[in-house]
Design a protein around this motif. Structure first.
Motif, mmCIF file in Angstrom:
data_model
loop_
_atom_site.group_PDB
_atom_site.id
_atom_site.type_symbol
_atom_site.label_atom_id
_atom_site.label_comp_id
_atom_site.label_asym_id
_atom_site.label_seq_id
_atom_site.Cartn_x
_atom_site.Cartn_y
_atom_site.Cartn_z
ATOM 1 N N GLY A 24 -5.841 0.887 -3.466
ATOM 2 C CA GLY A 24 -5.288 -0.439 -3.236
ATOM 3 C C GLY A 24 -5.670 -1.005 -1.884
ATOM 4 N N ALA A 77 -1.971 -4.276 -6.145
ATOM 5 C CA ALA A 77 -2.409 -3.162 -5.303
ATOM 6 C C ALA A 77 -1.479 -1.967 -5.446
ATOM 7 C CB ALA A 77 -2.486 -3.608 -3.842
ATOM 8 N N SER A 78 -0.184 -2.230 -5.471
ATOM 9 C CA SER A 78 0.803 -1.158 -5.591
ATOM 10 C C SER A 78 0.638 -0.402 -6.909
ATOM 11 C CB SER A 78 2.207 -1.751 -5.484
ATOM 12 O OG SER A 78 3.185 -0.744 -5.462
ATOM 13 N N VAL A 120 4.301 4.158 -3.737
ATOM 14 C CA VAL A 120 3.945 3.007 -4.589
ATOM 15 C C VAL A 120 4.771 2.961 -5.873
ATOM 16 C CG1 VAL A 120 1.623 2.728 -3.655
ATOM 17 C CG2 VAL A 120 1.982 4.263 -5.592
ATOM 18 N N PHE A 133 -2.018 -0.481 -8.892
ATOM 19 C CA PHE A 133 -3.376 0.070 -8.889
ATOM 20 C C PHE A 133 -3.397 1.432 -8.201
ATOM 21 C CE2 PHE A 133 -7.767 0.428 -7.375
ATOM 22 C CZ PHE A 133 -8.511 -0.087 -8.430
ATOM 23 N N ILE A 134 -2.723 1.513 -7.053
ATOM 24 C CA ILE A 134 -2.633 2.782 -6.325
ATOM 25 C C ILE A 134 -1.902 3.823 -7.156
ATOM 26 C CG2 ILE A 134 -1.648 3.926 -4.295
ATOM 27 C CD1 ILE A 134 -1.975 1.204 -2.831
ATOM 28 N N THR A 170 6.164 -0.560 -6.910
ATOM 29 C CA THR A 170 5.930 -1.105 -8.250
ATOM 30 C C THR A 170 7.246 -1.455 -8.932
ATOM 31 O OG1 THR A 170 3.878 0.165 -8.496
ATOM 32 C CG2 THR A 170 4.930 -0.615 -10.513
ATOM 33 N N PHE A 230 0.832 -1.202 0.000
ATOM 34 C CA PHE A 230 0.000 0.000 0.000
ATOM 35 C C PHE A 230 0.872 1.260 0.000
ATOM 36 C CE2 PHE A 230 -3.107 -2.703 2.668
ATOM 37 C CZ PHE A 230 -3.565 -3.344 1.528
ATOM 38 N N SER A 237 -7.029 -4.749 -2.290
ATOM 39 C CA SER A 237 -6.234 -5.870 -1.807
ATOM 40 C C SER A 237 -6.987 -6.786 -0.839
ATOM 41 C CB SER A 237 -4.952 -5.352 -1.151
ATOM 42 O OG SER A 237 -4.177 -6.410 -0.651
#
Length: 251
Positions: free
Chosen positions: A149, A171-172, A54, A174-175, A58, A22, A153
């Motif tokens: 995220g 999640a990473s 993030v 996506f954020i 990523t 996150f 998640s």
């Protein structure tokens, strides 16, 4: 209140959140709201800090070959435009914090369940299911001013989509993409504001925390304790936002 200790606090937040994939946007919002008075300044700074953390996560996931764009793109293609639209909504401060706080309470509880439940066999989702999940959570991300995220998640883990490291990688990213879309949305809406005196210190702090947290996450350390601690923190932050900023109850 003095902001002298904020870099240390934000370093720790970035460490905890990045260790589970996150960015920490929810806690940045909560803490900044105690020190700053400009509502859109708080939202803008939280998104910037989210992006810093993030981006590191990523990059590390890609480097360690956990990143799988073929699996991820349906979640992203529906979330990005809806995050952009959600960020342009002009909500009152009370409504904003009620939505964000309530969402965080649910996410914190789901995240806690993720670490307490027994491991089950992972399964794949259909394309429509990925699109609908990505779009709905992307819109909520745009409205709430964070990357989303932290909503995505726990849901994916409870529904047993793929493995936990793949979910953290999604999640990473996506954020990252939804925070960028939200930032563009704020800019287009004319509500992007920064506290120039404070932002540089906090950016440095979260980058350091994000580097350490991402390192721990990708070294396969046992992060159960940090995960449970993050879940408790998210739930507390959500409850505090609802009571203090949504309902005006001092705690």
């Amino acid at each position: 209140m003095t902001t002298d200790y904020l870099p240390i606090i934000f370093f720790l937040i970035a460490l905890f959140y990045s260790s589970v994939g996150f960015g920490g946007g929810s806690s940045y919002l909560a803490i900044l709201s105690l020190f700053l008075t400009e509502f859109y300044e708080i939202r803008s700074m939280a998104l910037i800090l989210n992006i810093c953390v993030v981006s590191i996560g990523t990059f590390v996931f890609v480097k360690n070959r956990v990143f799988n764009l073929r699996q991820f793109w349906p979640f992203l293609i529906s979330s990005i435009p809806l995050a952009y639209l959600g960020a342009q909504l002009r909500l009152s401060e009370t409504t904003f914090f009620l939505i964000l706080g309530s969402s965080l309470i649910l996410s914190g509880l789901f995240l806690l369940l993720r670490y307490l439940k027994a491991k089950m066999e992972s399964r794949q989702f259909s394309l429509p299911k990925k699109l609908s999940l990505g779009g709905s959570i992307g819109f909520l991300a745009g409205v709430s001013g964070i990357g989303g995220g932290i909503f995505l998640s726990p849901v994916l883990n409870l529904l047993n989509w793929s493995n936990t490291r793949m979910v953290a990688a999604l999640a990473s990213f996506f954020i990252l993409v939804n925070s960028l879309a939200g930032l563009v949305g704020l800019t287009v809406a004319g509500t992007f504001q920064l506290n120039e005196k404070l932002i540089l210190q906090l950016v440095i702090a979260v980058i350091l925390g994000g580097c350490l947290g991402s390192y721990l996450s990708n070294k396969r350390f046992n992060l159960r304790f940090l995960g449970v601690l993050t879940a408790v923190l998210v739930t507390y932050v959500g409850l505090r936002l609802v009571l203090l900023h949504g309902l005006g109850v001092r705690i």
